[in-house]
Design a protein around this motif. Structure first.
Motif, PDB file in Angstrom:
ATOM      1  N   GLY A  62      36.816  35.647  45.049  1.00  0.00           N
ATOM      2  CA  GLY A  62      36.087  36.301  43.955  1.00  0.00           C
ATOM      3  C   GLY A  62      35.162  37.395  44.450  1.00  0.00           C
ATOM      4  N   VAL A  63      35.275  37.772  45.739  1.00  0.00           N
ATOM      5  CA  VAL A  63      34.382  38.786  46.310  1.00  0.00           C
ATOM      6  C   VAL A  63      35.055  40.164  46.262  1.00  0.00           C
ATOM      7  N   LEU A 210      30.459  42.753  44.619  1.00  0.00           N
ATOM      8  CA  LEU A 210      30.377  42.089  43.315  1.00  0.00           C
ATOM      9  C   LEU A 210      31.138  40.777  43.424  1.00  0.00           C
ATOM     10  N   ALA A 211      30.447  39.674  43.158  1.00  0.00           N
ATOM     11  CA  ALA A 211      31.094  38.360  43.250  1.00  0.00           C
ATOM     12  C   ALA A 211      31.237  37.753  41.860  1.00  0.00           C
ATOM     13  N   ALA A 212      32.355  37.081  41.655  1.00  0.00           N
ATOM     14  CA  ALA A 212      32.624  36.417  40.371  1.00  0.00           C
ATOM     15  C   ALA A 212      33.645  35.321  40.626  1.00  0.00           C
ATOM     16  N   ALA A 213      33.814  34.449  39.655  1.00  0.00           N
ATOM     17  CA  ALA A 213      34.871  33.437  39.797  1.00  0.00           C
ATOM     18  C   ALA A 213      36.220  34.146  39.687  1.00  0.00           C
ATOM     19  N   PRO A 214      37.166  33.835  40.588  1.00  0.00           N
ATOM     20  CA  PRO A 214      38.470  34.498  40.521  1.00  0.00           C
ATOM     21  C   PRO A 214      39.132  34.345  39.150  1.00  0.00           C
ATOM     22  N   GLU A 215      38.929  33.187  38.497  1.00  0.00           N
ATOM     23  CA  GLU A 215      39.540  32.961  37.178  1.00  0.00           C
ATOM     24  C   GLU A 215      39.005  33.952  36.152  1.00  0.00           C
ATOM     25  N   LEU A 216      37.714  34.282  36.278  1.00  0.00           N
ATOM     26  CA  LEU A 216      37.130  35.265  35.354  1.00  0.00           C
ATOM     27  C   LEU A 216      37.719  36.650  35.646  1.00  0.00           C
ATOM     28  N   LEU A 217      37.801  36.981  36.938  1.00  0.00           N
ATOM     29  CA  LEU A 217      38.352  38.298  37.308  1.00  0.00           C
ATOM     30  C   LEU A 217      39.787  38.451  36.785  1.00  0.00           C
ATOM     31  N   GLU A 218      40.528  37.349  36.755  1.00  0.00           N
ATOM     32  CA  GLU A 218      41.909  37.394  36.252  1.00  0.00           C
ATOM     33  C   GLU A 218      41.981  37.880  34.804  1.00  0.00           C
ATOM     34  N   THR A 219      40.886  37.687  34.051  1.00  0.00           N
ATOM     35  CA  THR A 219      40.907  38.043  32.621  1.00  0.00           C
ATOM     36  C   THR A 219      40.524  39.506  32.387  1.00  0.00           C
ATOM     37  N   VAL A 220      40.150  40.217  33.461  1.00  0.00           N
ATOM     38  CA  VAL A 220      39.653  41.587  33.308  1.00  0.00           C
ATOM     39  C   VAL A 220      40.680  42.571  33.866  1.00  0.00           C
ATOM     40  N   ARG A 221      40.934  43.648  33.128  1.00  0.00           N
ATOM     41  CA  ARG A 221      41.963  44.623  33.536  1.00  0.00           C
ATOM     42  C   ARG A 221      41.309  45.977  33.790  1.00  0.00           C
ATOM     43  N   PRO A 222      40.936  46.263  35.045  1.00  0.00           N
ATOM     44  CA  PRO A 222      40.351  47.581  35.330  1.00  0.00           C
ATOM     45  C   PRO A 222      41.439  48.659  35.364  1.00  0.00           C
ATOM     46  N   ASP A 223      41.043  49.917  35.268  1.00  0.00           N
ATOM     47  CA  ASP A 223      41.992  51.012  35.489  1.00  0.00           C
ATOM     48  C   ASP A 223      42.403  50.960  36.949  1.00  0.00           C
ATOM     49  N   LYS A 224      43.681  51.150  37.219  1.00  0.00           N
ATOM     50  CA  LYS A 224      44.134  51.125  38.618  1.00  0.00           C
ATOM     51  C   LYS A 224      45.418  51.915  38.779  1.00  0.00           C
ATOM     52  N   PRO A 233      41.009  39.610  44.367  1.00  0.00           N
ATOM     53  CA  PRO A 233      40.120  40.650  43.834  1.00  0.00           C
ATOM     54  C   PRO A 233      40.596  42.084  44.086  1.00  0.00           C
ATOM     55  N   GLU A 234      41.747  42.265  44.776  1.00  0.00           N
ATOM     56  CA  GLU A 234      42.188  43.613  45.160  1.00  0.00           C
ATOM     57  C   GLU A 234      42.308  44.570  43.965  1.00  0.00           C
ATOM     58  N   ARG A 235      42.664  44.026  42.816  1.00  0.00           N
ATOM     59  CA  ARG A 235      42.828  44.827  41.603  1.00  0.00           C
ATOM     60  C   ARG A 235      41.599  45.700  41.317  1.00  0.00           C
TER      61      ARG A 235
END
Ligand SMILES: Cc1ncc(COP(=O)(O)O)c(C=O)c1O
Length: 382
Positions: A62-63, A210-224, A233-235
């Motif tokens: 999540g880092v 920026l640290a977060a739970a990986p499960e939370l990061l899975e729900t977020v779609r940044p521009d890439k 977290p590579e996304r």
């Protein structure tokens, strides 16, 4: 040189600089699994995620690494705001550095969401849970709050603010840039959904985390970019990571771990122990600084937070903050003047953009440094 400018960026141990140089010149390529050079880059990234996870008591997956906390926060605000719309609300606080205000204000405006502002006690500098809770509603999507003010040193009860945000169904984004240098941090204890910090404030190189739970990061779609990895977290990490800088951050975390604790203990346990020792030492030095400043006629101390980092903000009668800054600097005492991007906080306490003089204590400060600062300030009042 007496460095009271730690809140702007700490001094760096040689081993951190050495780790940066060694990595840069180690025969390194872009990340991959085929050549030794690729694997080296892969190892550096994995090592840095593990180090930060130990520092913050979170999971390495999540880092997220970024150029700065500001950039990480802007990117995350834009990505989260894709899920917001009119009627949704975001809460920011006037105690925060602008890096944990403006990205949310801008993203909320773009999404048609409403921004609600939590004030704080302008005399003491304390932000209470009630200050934030008063702005919460069932439509709150996110609360952005600082773990410690870089202007006044105030340390809100962040865990309670996070709890209140969660009770309202909102996410909590905690700015830990100022706090991480001064206290043992546990994201697990804090309960924060996001925790942002910057290694250059804690003996490391210049970048953001920026640290977060990986499960939370899975729900977020940044521009890439299309070909870049979509995993977490590579996304969230646009382009090539600064491997040498990340190696420096690992070295900084190891440096902190080495300050205290039994060598047989885990790195996490040693870090927690070191930071408790850092806190105790800094408090001793800070008490001398604060008492000394309070005893000088003509010095005004701004704020008296109940719980604080060793960060003092003060003015000298008849002298502009800039003049005090320059006169101290001429004597080898670095205590800068300004509002340090905590522009809302500086306005809220009636100082405005010119702010005041800030003296922050770091573990390398000594009683001699404090006496030099006090002597320099004393001269300016005569
Ligand atoms: C409390 C706080 N938040 C955020 C920031 C911004 O950090 P960065 O320089 O990594 O964008 C700072 C920098 O001084 C800070 O003190």
């Amino acid at each position: 040189m007496a460095h009271f400018d730690g809140p702007g960026g700490s001094q760096v141990p040689l081993r951190v600089g050495q780790a940066v140089a060694d990595t840069l010149c180690s025969g390194i390529a872009n990340r991959g699994a085929v050549t030794a050079a690729e694997r080296r880059a892969e190892g550096v990234v994995a090592g840095a995620r593990a180090a930060v996870a130990d520092l913050l008591d979170c999971r390495p997956e999540g880092v997220v690494f970024a150029r700065s906390m500001t950039q990480a926060t802007y990117d995350m605000a834009r990505a989260l705001a894709k899920q917001w719309g009119p009627g949704d609300e975001v809460v920011v606080t006037r105690l925060d550095h602008d890096a944990n205000i403006r990205p949310w204000v801008t993203a909320a405006e773009a999404a048609g969401a409403t921004v609600r502002w939590a004030g704080f006690d302008p005399v003491t500098g304390d932000l209470s849970v009630d200050d934030v809770a008063a702005e919460l509603s069932p439509r709150t999507r996110l609360v952005a709050v600082t773990a410690a003010s870089n202007l006044l040193g105030s340390r809100p009860d962040t865990a309670a603010v996070v709890e209140a945000a969660h009770a309202a169904g909102a996410l909590a984004y905690v700015d830990g840039v100022h706090l991480t240098a001064h206290a043992a941090v546990s994201m697990a204890d804090l309960g924060a959904d996001f925790y942002a910090c910057s290694p250059y404030k804690f003996f490391g190189p210049h970048h953001g985390v920026l640290a977060a739970a990986p499960e939370l990061l899975e729900t977020v779609r940044p521009d890439k970019l299309l070909p870049s990895g979509d995993s977490v977290p590579e996304r969230f990490e646009l382009g090539t990571l600064p491997y040498e800088t990340l190696a420096g951050t690992t070295a900084a975390v190891d440096f902190i771990a080495g300050l205290g604790g039994s060598p047989a203990a885990s790195r996490r346990a040693r870090i927690a122990d070191s930071m408790r020792q850092v806190e105790a030492y800094e408090e001793e030095i800070f008490t001398r600084l604060l008492d000394g400043l309070a005893a000088i006629d003509g010095v005004t101390l701004h704020g008296s937070p109940k719980r604080r980092t060793p960060t003092a903000l003060f003015s000298v009668a008849g002298r502009s903050p800039q003049e005090v800054y320059e006169r101290l600097a001429a004597q080898g005492v670095n205590a800068p003047a300004g509002s340090f991007y905590a522009i809302e906080a500086a306005r809220h306490i009636g100082l405005g953009a010119p702010g005041a003089v800030r003296a922050g204590v770091s573990p390398y400060n000594t009683t001699d440094d404090v006496d030099r600062l006090l002597a320099g300030v004393g001269e300016l009042t005569r």
